[in-house]
Design a protein around this motif. Structure first.
Motif, PDB file in Angstrom:
ATOM      1  N   THR A  52       1.647  10.816  -3.095  1.00  0.00           N
ATOM      2  CA  THR A  52       2.989  11.107  -2.613  1.00  0.00           C
ATOM      3  C   THR A  52       3.989  10.136  -3.255  1.00  0.00           C
ATOM      4  O   THR A  52       4.855   9.555  -2.610  1.00  0.00           O
ATOM      5  CB  THR A  52       3.025  11.080  -1.063  1.00  0.00           C
ATOM      6  N   LEU A  79      15.067  15.932 -10.315  1.00  0.00           N
ATOM      7  CA  LEU A  79      15.167  15.043  -9.158  1.00  0.00           C
ATOM      8  C   LEU A  79      15.891  13.773  -9.593  1.00  0.00           C
ATOM      9  O   LEU A  79      15.630  13.247 -10.674  1.00  0.00           O
ATOM     10  CB  LEU A  79      13.780  14.673  -8.621  1.00  0.00           C
ATOM     11  N   GLY A 106      10.463  10.196  -0.885  1.00  0.00           N
ATOM     12  CA  GLY A 106       9.637  11.353  -1.231  1.00  0.00           C
ATOM     13  C   GLY A 106       8.572  11.712  -0.208  1.00  0.00           C
ATOM     14  O   GLY A 106       7.774  12.612  -0.448  1.00  0.00           O
ATOM     15  N   GLN A 107       8.577  11.049   0.951  1.00  0.00           N
ATOM     16  CA  GLN A 107       7.465  11.286   1.885  1.00  0.00           C
ATOM     17  C   GLN A 107       7.553  12.653   2.557  1.00  0.00           C
ATOM     18  O   GLN A 107       6.557  13.176   3.058  1.00  0.00           O
ATOM     19  CB  GLN A 107       7.386  10.163   2.922  1.00  0.00           C
ATOM     20  N   LEU A 146      16.106  12.305  -4.596  1.00  0.00           N
ATOM     21  CA  LEU A 146      14.760  11.914  -4.153  1.00  0.00           C
ATOM     22  C   LEU A 146      14.856  10.526  -3.531  1.00  0.00           C
ATOM     23  O   LEU A 146      15.221   9.573  -4.208  1.00  0.00           O
ATOM     24  CB  LEU A 146      13.809  11.888  -5.361  1.00  0.00           C
ATOM     25  N   ILE A 203      13.481   0.979   2.803  1.00  0.00           N
ATOM     26  CA  ILE A 203      12.256   1.582   3.351  1.00  0.00           C
ATOM     27  C   ILE A 203      12.059   1.180   4.818  1.00  0.00           C
ATOM     28  O   ILE A 203      12.569   0.149   5.262  1.00  0.00           O
ATOM     29  CB  ILE A 203      11.010   1.205   2.515  1.00  0.00           C
ATOM     30  N   ILE A 238       8.130  15.316  -1.447  1.00  0.00           N
ATOM     31  CA  ILE A 238       6.993  15.570  -2.345  1.00  0.00           C
ATOM     32  C   ILE A 238       6.026  16.601  -1.738  1.00  0.00           C
ATOM     33  O   ILE A 238       5.652  17.550  -2.421  1.00  0.00           O
ATOM     34  CB  ILE A 238       6.312  14.252  -2.781  1.00  0.00           C
ATOM     35  N   PRO A 239       5.645  16.466  -0.454  1.00  0.00           N
ATOM     36  CA  PRO A 239       4.843  17.551   0.134  1.00  0.00           C
ATOM     37  C   PRO A 239       5.546  18.913   0.082  1.00  0.00           C
ATOM     38  O   PRO A 239       4.894  19.944  -0.108  1.00  0.00           O
ATOM     39  CB  PRO A 239       4.619  17.095   1.580  1.00  0.00           C
ATOM     40  N   VAL A 247       3.174   5.184   4.411  1.00  0.00           N
ATOM     41  CA  VAL A 247       4.385   6.008   4.471  1.00  0.00           C
ATOM     42  C   VAL A 247       5.614   5.111   4.663  1.00  0.00           C
ATOM     43  O   VAL A 247       6.659   5.320   4.037  1.00  0.00           O
ATOM     44  CB  VAL A 247       4.269   7.057   5.604  1.00  0.00           C
ATOM     45  N   ARG A 248       5.469   4.081   5.510  1.00  0.00           N
ATOM     46  CA  ARG A 248       6.608   3.184   5.766  1.00  0.00           C
ATOM     47  C   ARG A 248       6.966   2.345   4.544  1.00  0.00           C
ATOM     48  O   ARG A 248       8.071   1.818   4.459  1.00  0.00           O
ATOM     49  CB  ARG A 248       6.293   2.255   6.961  1.00  0.00           C
ATOM     50  N   ASN A 249       6.045   2.211   3.596  1.00  0.00           N
ATOM     51  CA  ASN A 249       6.344   1.476   2.365  1.00  0.00           C
ATOM     52  C   ASN A 249       7.081   2.317   1.334  1.00  0.00           C
ATOM     53  O   ASN A 249       7.466   1.811   0.277  1.00  0.00           O
ATOM     54  CB  ASN A 249       5.043   0.949   1.741  1.00  0.00           C
ATOM     55  N   ARG A 250       7.234   3.620   1.583  1.00  0.00           N
ATOM     56  CA  ARG A 250       7.954   4.494   0.646  1.00  0.00           C
ATOM     57  C   ARG A 250       9.157   5.185   1.299  1.00  0.00           C
ATOM     58  O   ARG A 250      10.208   5.308   0.686  1.00  0.00           O
ATOM     59  CB  ARG A 250       7.018   5.583   0.085  1.00  0.00           C
ATOM     60  N   LEU A 286       7.649  19.911  -2.253  1.00  0.00           N
ATOM     61  CA  LEU A 286       7.545  20.380  -3.643  1.00  0.00           C
ATOM     62  C   LEU A 286       6.134  20.905  -3.925  1.00  0.00           C
ATOM     63  O   LEU A 286       5.968  21.906  -4.624  1.00  0.00           O
ATOM     64  CB  LEU A 286       7.870  19.238  -4.609  1.00  0.00           C
ATOM     65  N   SER A 313       0.842  -1.195   0.000  1.00  0.00           N
ATOM     66  CA  SER A 313       0.000   0.000   0.000  1.00  0.00           C
ATOM     67  C   SER A 313       0.879   1.249   0.000  1.00  0.00           C
ATOM     68  O   SER A 313       1.868   1.324   0.738  1.00  0.00           O
ATOM     69  CB  SER A 313      -0.921  -0.001   1.213  1.00  0.00           C
TER      70      SER A 313
END
Lengths: 161, 262
Positions: A61, B47, B30-31, B27, B73, B34-35, B100-103, B37, A56
């Motif tokens: 983002t 990037l 991006g968590q 990059l 990650i 990206i916000p 978020v933890r997956n990115r 940017l 997920s």
């Protein structure tokens, strides 16, 4: 522009995108897959949650070009092959896990990811997992109940609350 | 967002080369970027995504240290570090939320040095070494202040090497809207002493609470903190909590971390 190719809900898709195109914009604006919603656009609410290579992620983002070569799954790819609601979707309907429905696609994607890693979660684990998915209608009780029911657990005790 | 291109190199060498372009920026997951940017607080021309750099992925044991690739990650650290460094895995399992933890990546967190980020506390308390494409920097010399590190322009955090303590624990007092710690304390007990690092509290970013380290190196118990107090000077004052409150929380969270680790 950069050419990206990815598999979305089992179909291969190629398009030219700009660097700053978000995955959610790519899905909604370029492919017209508008089931994935943009709620906050600041990675808080989780309405835009999709699966990228089975995990997920918040598609508001992540850039579309970062999904190059990935398997992406959205709410449009969740129903059974005959078009009927899958177990999770049906559980949301049966247990009144939605009201306005705005957060629901993200909730279903997030809940599905949880059950993949943890097929029989406790109520506390479900609530913890949903930290990144915000619902302003239901108060979460019925969402949690739906997810527990979709995992095959008895939710009659929770129904009494 | 302003317009920019994204490159996706597959080696550290190619990433370093790509970052030589004017106004190019790395990059990670991006968590945070990206916000940033989206808010037009940054305007890179390009990037350079580090997500495809294989040599920056994954966790390995290197003697008595745990080496984590910069592009790893949080979800991977949360599961794969659990048996070797449970305190660090637990910290990773509580960053943000599952998506978020997956990115989000450890390298991104360390390089950004948000004053309320979790990983800098673990790195500083563990006495970690930050490995970049050009050198190795001790955590004590790496975190210089709020959003400020020893990294040079175009330098990439390729890995972080954590000495594994005998016992450790991270206690995070969550600011519930952002999920960042209002105050977070990482306590790590090694054979030669205890290290205590605090995040979320200070205007100078992550820091070591040396008085607590001395006390806990003598007796590793919450009682050892009796009589110690953190000054509110230099603590963050915002709508979520004033400096006095944060200073108070540091002692409380340190005590809880020691109790959980003993």
């Amino acid at each position: 522009m950069t050419k990206v190719t990815m598999t979305i809900n089992g179909k291969s898709v190629s398009r030219d995108v700009e660097g700053q195109t978000l995955l959610v914009s790519f899905l909604r604006d370029d492919l017209h897959l508008t089931g994935t919603h943009v709620g906050c656009d600041t990675s808080q609410c989780g309405a835009c949650t999709v699966h990228v290579d089975g995990k997920s992620v918040k598609s508001c983002t992540m850039f579309a070009v970062e999904a190059e070569g990935a398997e992406v799954k959205t709410i449009e790819g969740m129903a059974n092959a005959d078009g009927s609601l899958n177990v999770m979707q049906q559980a949301f309907q049966d247990h009144h896990g939605l009201q306005c429905g705005y957060c629901t696609p993200g909730m279903v994607m997030s809940a599905t990811a949880l059950l993949k890693d943890n097929p029989k979660p406790t109520e506390a684990e479900v609530r913890k997992h949903l930290e990144g998915n915000i619902c302003r209608c239901t108060g979460y009780h019925n969402i949690v109940k739906a997810i527990l029911a979709a995992s095959g657990q008895d939710v009659s005790a929770i129904a009494a609350e | 967002m302003y317009a920019f291109d994204i490159e996706r190199p597959t080696t550290v060498a190619d990433a370093v080369e790509a970052l030589k372009a004017d106004e190019a920026q790395p990059l990670g997951g991006g968590q945070t970027l990206i916000p940033t940017l989206k808010a037009r607080l940054a305007a890179p021309s390009k990037l350079v995504s580090l997500g495809n750099v294989k040599e920056m992925q994954g966790i390995s044991i290197d003697g008595d240290t745990l080496r984590i690739g910069g592009a790893t990650i949080h979800a991977t650290v949360a599961t794969e570090a659990r048996s070797r460094y449970p305190g660090l895995a637990r910290l990773a399992s509580k960053i943000g939320d599952p998506a978020v933890r997956n990115r989000g990546t450890i390298g991104g967190s360390i390089a950004n040095n948000d004053p309320a980020a979790c990983y800098p506390a673990a790195a500083l308390a563990s006495g970690a070494t930050i490995i970049t494409n050009t050198r190795q920097v001790a955590a004590d010399d790496f975190f210089l202040g709020m959003f400020e590190t020893a990294l040079d322009e175009g330098e990439i955090v390729t890995a972080v090497s954590f000495p594994i303590p005998e016992a450790s624990n991270y206690q995070k007092f969550v600011q519930p809207a952002s999920r960042f710690p209002l105050v977070g304390v990482f306590v790590a007990k090694f054979a030669d002493g205890v290290r205590v690092a605090v995040t979320g509290a200070s205007e100078g970013g992550v820091f070591r609470w040396t008085e607590a380290e001395q006390a806990l190196s003598g007796t590793f118990a919450p009682d050892a903190l009796d009589g110690l107090n953190v000054s509110e000077d230099g603590m963050i004052n915002d709508l979520h909590g004033d400096g006095e409150y944060r200073a108070h929380l540091i002692k409380i969270m340190t005590g809880r971390a020691v109790k959980a680790a003993s």
